[in-house]
Design a protein around this motif. Structure first.
Motif: not given
Length: 236
Positions: A52-59, A74-87, A104-108
């Motif tokens: 799940a690639l999620l922007a930090l500033g989601l409404p 997750r209920d046993g699912a192997e979902t990993a989370v990566a956060l996408l920062a504007a800067s 922890f990744l960048l989208r700028d």
């Protein structure tokens, strides 16, 4: 390796750009998209993506809160989370480092659009790393986090007995065994336990055991925080 990704960002143009970038990798497939955190949580439950690639500033529900809900449910699912920062200087990153996300990744402009430090290869490398069970911290985010924490080798460290942050980090890692330091250095580079095991000619369970001991000795809550210590100490 087919990596199924949920992409969540409230800006449609950003989602389109990241989607196009990920589409360049034949092993990565965007299976769902969301414009807010609440929808992202619901789609994660429905699709059970690898990442799940999620922007930090989601409404509605920001990226950190959405990450915590996805990881709890997750209920046993192997979902990993990566956060996408504007800067790299996003003020929310400090809180985010303890939420359980492993990327922890960048989208700028320098991160997602392909110029400067990292570029599209860094974003794809981050997705692959977290999908394989590794932890990936953008070097720019790591550098900014360390600078924001205060002090570097030039600050004299007067506030802490004359020791700089780097010296304190080296003192912490000096308490690790040679093997633990090797494992920490590779984990800080984004390698998954299976990849570390191959590099060091160990079984995967041994790598996990070493990493558990590293977290205990460093007092780190997760691999991302341990990776920051490795950066400070010069191991990564």
């Amino acid at each position: 390796m087919n990596i199924r990704v949920l992409l969540a960002d409230d800006e449609e143009t950003v989602r389109a750009g990241v989607r196009a970038l990920l589409a360049a990798d034949p092993d990565v497939e965007v299976v769902a998209e969301a414009a807010d955190g609440r929808t992202a949580v619901e789609l994660a439950r429905a699709h059970r993506p690898d990442v799940a690639l999620l922007a930090l500033g989601l409404p509605r529900l920001d990226g950190v809160a959405a990450a915590e809900e996805i990881l709890r449910a997750r209920d046993g699912a192997e979902t990993a989370v990566a956060l996408l920062a504007a800067s790299a200087g996003d003020a929310r990153l400090g809180r985010a480092l303890g939420c359980g996300a492993t990327g922890f990744l960048l989208r700028d402009g320098d991160g997602a659009r392909g110029s400067g430090d990292g570029g599209p290869h860094e974003l794809l490398a981050g997705i692959r790393a977290v999908a394989r069970g590794g932890a990936f911290l953008s070097p720019r985010i790591a550098r900014h986090a360390l600078a924001a924490a205060g002090g570097d080798e030039r600050d004299g460290g007067a506030a802490d007995g004359g020791l700089s942050r780097g010296a304190r980090a080296r003192a912490r890692t000096d308490g690790l065994t040679t093997r633990q330091r090797e494992v920490l250095a590779l984990v800080a580079r984004g390698l998954a336990p299976a990849d570390v095991a191959r590099r060091l000619h160990l079984v995967e369970d041994a790598v996990r055991g070493h990493m558990s001991a590293v977290l205990d000795r460093l007092g780190a809550e997760n691999r991302v925080q341990a990776a920051l210590v490795a950066y400070e100490a010069g191991l990564a």
